[in-house]
Design a protein around this motif. Structure first.
Motif, PDB file in Angstrom:
ATOM      1  N   ASP A 142       0.828  -1.227   0.119  1.00 21.57           N
ATOM      2  CA  ASP A 142       0.014   0.026  -0.023  1.00 21.57           C
ATOM      3  C   ASP A 142       0.829   1.304  -0.164  1.00 21.57           C
ATOM      4  O   ASP A 142       1.672   1.305   0.875  1.00 21.57           O
ATOM      5  CB  ASP A 142      -0.907   0.019   1.144  1.00 21.57           C
ATOM      6  CG  ASP A 142      -1.911  -1.245   1.133  1.00 21.57           C
ATOM      7  OD1 ASP A 142      -2.287  -1.600   0.175  1.00 21.57           O
ATOM      8  OD2 ASP A 142      -2.372  -1.652   2.255  1.00 21.57           O
ATOM      9  N   GLU A 143       0.695   2.047  -1.187  1.00 24.98           N
ATOM     10  CA  GLU A 143       1.368   3.138  -1.154  1.00 24.98           C
ATOM     11  C   GLU A 143       2.862   3.311  -0.901  1.00 24.98           C
ATOM     12  O   GLU A 143       3.471   4.220  -0.928  1.00 24.98           O
ATOM     13  CB  GLU A 143       0.857   4.202  -0.110  1.00 24.98           C
ATOM     14  CG  GLU A 143      -0.591   4.478  -0.304  1.00 24.98           C
ATOM     15  CD  GLU A 143      -1.189   5.665   0.880  1.00 24.98           C
ATOM     16  OE1 GLU A 143      -0.302   5.929   1.500  1.00 24.98           O
ATOM     17  OE2 GLU A 143      -2.394   6.028   0.774  1.00 24.98           O
ATOM     18  N   GLN A 144       3.404   2.081  -1.281  1.00 28.11           N
ATOM     19  CA  GLN A 144       4.847   1.910  -1.175  1.00 28.11           C
ATOM     20  C   GLN A 144       5.413   1.411  -2.552  1.00 28.11           C
ATOM     21  O   GLN A 144       4.610   0.267  -2.709  1.00 28.11           O
ATOM     22  CB  GLN A 144       5.288   1.263   0.136  1.00 28.11           C
ATOM     23  CG  GLN A 144       5.393   2.457   1.111  1.00 28.11           C
ATOM     24  CD  GLN A 144       6.276   1.723   2.482  1.00 28.11           C
ATOM     25  OE1 GLN A 144       5.656   0.569   3.190  1.00 28.11           O
ATOM     26  NE2 GLN A 144       7.198   2.373   2.869  1.00 28.11           N
ATOM     27  N   SER A 145       6.579   1.399  -3.037  1.00 27.90           N
ATOM     28  CA  SER A 145       7.126   0.505  -3.817  1.00 27.90           C
ATOM     29  C   SER A 145       7.869  -0.556  -3.304  1.00 27.90           C
ATOM     30  O   SER A 145       8.285  -0.651  -2.022  1.00 27.90           O
ATOM     31  CB  SER A 145       8.160   1.743  -4.760  1.00 27.90           C
ATOM     32  OG  SER A 145       9.206   1.994  -4.209  1.00 27.90           O
ATOM     33  N   VAL A 149      10.134  -0.511   0.277  1.00 23.29           N
ATOM     34  CA  VAL A 149      10.078  -1.557   1.541  1.00 23.29           C
ATOM     35  C   VAL A 149      11.509  -2.528   1.589  1.00 23.29           C
ATOM     36  O   VAL A 149      12.223  -2.902   2.742  1.00 23.29           O
ATOM     37  CB  VAL A 149       9.040  -2.630   1.160  1.00 23.29           C
ATOM     38  CG1 VAL A 149       9.005  -3.764   2.188  1.00 23.29           C
ATOM     39  CG2 VAL A 149       7.641  -1.841   1.323  1.00 23.29           C
ATOM     40  N   TYR A 150      12.177  -2.768   0.492  1.00 32.10           N
ATOM     41  CA  TYR A 150      13.441  -3.413   0.410  1.00 32.10           C
ATOM     42  C   TYR A 150      14.363  -2.483  -0.430  1.00 32.10           C
ATOM     43  O   TYR A 150      14.786  -2.788  -1.391  1.00 32.10           O
ATOM     44  CB  TYR A 150      13.142  -4.674  -0.433  1.00 32.10           C
ATOM     45  CG  TYR A 150      12.136  -5.446   0.187  1.00 32.10           C
ATOM     46  CD1 TYR A 150      12.420  -6.481   1.407  1.00 32.10           C
ATOM     47  CD2 TYR A 150      10.729  -5.809  -0.234  1.00 32.10           C
ATOM     48  CE1 TYR A 150      11.643  -7.365   1.818  1.00 32.10           C
ATOM     49  CE2 TYR A 150       9.919  -6.611   0.293  1.00 32.10           C
ATOM     50  CZ  TYR A 150      10.419  -7.238   1.266  1.00 32.10           C
ATOM     51  OH  TYR A 150       9.450  -8.539   1.943  1.00 32.10           O
ATOM     52  N   PRO A 151      15.039  -1.737   0.279  1.00 31.15           N
ATOM     53  CA  PRO A 151      16.066  -0.626  -0.190  1.00 31.15           C
ATOM     54  C   PRO A 151      17.212  -1.557  -0.857  1.00 31.15           C
ATOM     55  O   PRO A 151      17.943  -0.860  -1.890  1.00 31.15           O
ATOM     56  CB  PRO A 151      16.651   0.014   1.139  1.00 31.15           C
ATOM     57  CG  PRO A 151      15.383  -0.167   1.949  1.00 31.15           C
ATOM     58  CD  PRO A 151      14.788  -1.534   1.828  1.00 31.15           C
ATOM     59  N   GLN A 152      17.511  -2.691  -0.620  1.00 33.90           N
ATOM     60  CA  GLN A 152      18.621  -3.428  -1.054  1.00 33.90           C
ATOM     61  C   GLN A 152      18.331  -3.571  -2.673  1.00 33.90           C
ATOM     62  O   GLN A 152      19.318  -3.913  -3.439  1.00 33.90           O
ATOM     63  CB  GLN A 152      18.947  -4.801  -0.481  1.00 33.90           C
ATOM     64  CG  GLN A 152      17.822  -5.563  -0.455  1.00 33.90           C
ATOM     65  CD  GLN A 152      16.932  -5.584   0.628  1.00 33.90           C
ATOM     66  OE1 GLN A 152      16.630  -4.528   1.236  1.00 33.90           O
ATOM     67  NE2 GLN A 152      16.290  -6.857   1.180  1.00 33.90           N
TER      68      GLN A 152
END
Length: 511
Positions: A142-145, A149-152
């Motif tokens: 929801d509202e996130q890519s 969520v997983y910056p790596q």
């Protein structure tokens, strides 16, 4: 006698004999002919041959659909029987060009320039689609890519985006290479010319508007003559015209300069003169024309989107028949280069699906095994972006599937245009087309997909069944049998109709 000797002989006979063949070759699935006179082709006899799955004519070439693997063997038999030598696809195209009118020749020229670079553009589109999945908000969370969520995963997305953007950033280089080759000059000089037009020292084309309103456009001052230092990133017209000029100058010099010093003089003079002319005249004029065309198209689809979507969505299939759809590849690239998006390409993807759906409906409606096989394979091809087998092999052959595909495509084009669906790149048409659409418009695009699947399939299937019944009725089916009495060994002379109406448990007197 070879396995396909008879089939090859029958094909040659059906297309007017070997004296009607100007040149012939084959691709993965089709025989390709440049014929002297297509009007003498007996299509009914041709398509009655066992190995033939369909036939069609496009861009001056008459093509016979055979199938992968088999086409090689049929071609070899045909070459042995007729004495036709192995020629390249390019030679067949050149021979077929004699049958084209001026407009068709112009369209063919554009097709010859853009089709060779299409794999790079489509690959870029697919990679941009993958990047879209990684960076699009709301796809998985929801509202996130995904990379939030997983910056790596962020750096991987960055590399993919860089690789994907390369073809568009250096698009003039690709077009310059292909255009110079098409016009008969040096591909390397064409590529250098294209890269020169996007040199980092030039003002980026996408920053032109802000420069005009702000600090102004940088210029070269050559003895009082000011030449704007503008790059042409994402532009199509400037490099097309400049490549033509480059080749004309190159060929002019090659005819007049001795071979011994051509290496020292031809390329430097040709590039220097073309460069000056490009920055002084060709670039500014074509840049203005291209922007005017882009603004005009954008205005139409913003002011009357329903009409734009209905017309382009409905008639794209007709453009494919004429070959003029290749010209719109240049328009798509121009739109992407100028605005970052194209509203035309999504309708192309849906038109592909519509043609595939109509062909698939014919597979379910017919009992002809040969037509079933052709319909299935051509439908799969259309769903993956290649519609010619479905259109020429099935839909146009029966007419109404093609019409229903156009209707479905028009409705879907109207719907997605009203909802402002655009593509950020050119990718694979058909079902994978959603990868080139921003994720926030996926739901709308999927509804458009549903329209081009349901409408052509249902209309084609129903019409095919109705047509089948009409044919049976015209032929007197079911037959009208009039029988009064029939002598049967067990039942004696009885009314046959009464026997057929017997129910389980009825007693029948046996003589």
């Amino acid at each position: 006698m070879g396995q396909y000797e008879g089939a090859a002989r029958d094909i040659v006979k059906a297309i007017g004999g070997k004296e009607n063949i100007a040149a012939a070759t084959h691709c993965v699935t089709r025989l390709r002919f440049a014929l002297k006179d297509e009007s003498v082709v007996d299509k009914e006899a041709l398509e009655a041959i066992d190995v033939v799955r369909g036939s069609f004519s496009t861009n001056g070439q008459f093509q016979v659909v055979i199938g992968q693997g088999t086409v090689d063997k049929v071609y070899q038999e045909m070459a042995e029987q007729t004495g036709i030598g192995q020629v390249s696809k390019e030679e067949v195209k050149n021979a077929a060009a004699d049958n084209l009118n001026p407009l068709q020749k112009a369209v063919k020229t554009l097709a010859d320039i853009f089709i060779p670079i299409l794999p790079a553009i489509v690959t870029a589109g697919l990679l941009m689609g993958i990047n879209n999945i990684l960076t699009g908000a709301g796809i998985f969370f929801d509202e996130q890519s995904l990379i939030e969520v997983y910056p790596q995963w962020a750096d991987l997305a960055g590399i993919i985006n860089l690789i994907a953007n390369t073809a568009f950033v250096f698009l003039p280089g690709l077009i310059g290479w292909s255009a110079a080759k098409r016009f008969g000059g040096s591909e390397l000089l064409g590529m250098v010319l294209g890269l020169m037009l996007v040199h980092p020292d030039l003002l980026n084309a996408w920053a032109y508007s802000s420069a005009v309103q702000g600090e102004g456009v940088p210029v070269w001052n050559i003895f009082g003559l000011e030449i704007q230092k503008i790059g042409y990133q994402g532009q199509v017209l400037p490099i097309l015209i400049a490549s033509w000029v480059l080749v004309k100058i190159e060929l002019f010099l090659r005819k007049r300069i001795p071979d011994s010093i051509q290496l020292l003089l031809v390329a430097p003079i040709a590039l220097l003169v073309t460069g000056f002319v490009s920055f002084l005249v060709i670039g500014p004029v074509t840049f203005t024309i291209a922007n005017a065309l882009t603004d005009g198209l954008v205005w139409i689809f913003e002011m009357v989107p329903a009409i734009g979507g209905l017309i382009y969505g409905g008639f794209y299939g007709v453009l494919v028949i004429t070959g003029m759809h290749h010209t719109f590849l240049a328009v798509d690239l121009q739109l992407i280069g100028s605005t970052g998006f194209t509203f035309l390409w999504p309708m192309l993807a849906l038109s592909n699906i519509a043609q595939g759906s109509a062909a698939l409906a014919m597979m379910f409606a017919t009992k002809d095994e040969k037509l079933k096989g052709l319909s299935l394979t051509s439908a799969v091809s259309a769903y993956l972006g290649i519609t010619e087998p479905a259109m020429f092999g099935v839909n146009l052959r029966f007419k109404y599937p093609f019409i229903f595909a156009l209707i479905g495509s028009a409705i879907a084009g109207l719907f997605i245009t009203l909802n402002k669906v655009q593509a950020f790149s050119i990718g694979v048409g058909g079902l994978p087309g959603f990868l080139s659409i921003p994720s926030e418009k996926w739901v709308v695009f999927f509804i458009g997909m549903a329209i081009v699947i349901v409408v052509p399939t249902v209309l084609t299937y129903i019409t095919a069944k109705v047509e089948k019944r009409k044919i049976k009725k015209r032929r007197g089916w079911p037959p009208q049998v009039h029988i009064a009495k029939v002598s049967l060994p067990l039942f004696g002379d009885r009314d046959l109709v009464s026997l057929l109406n017997l129910k389980w448990g009825d007693k029948v007197p046996v003589p």
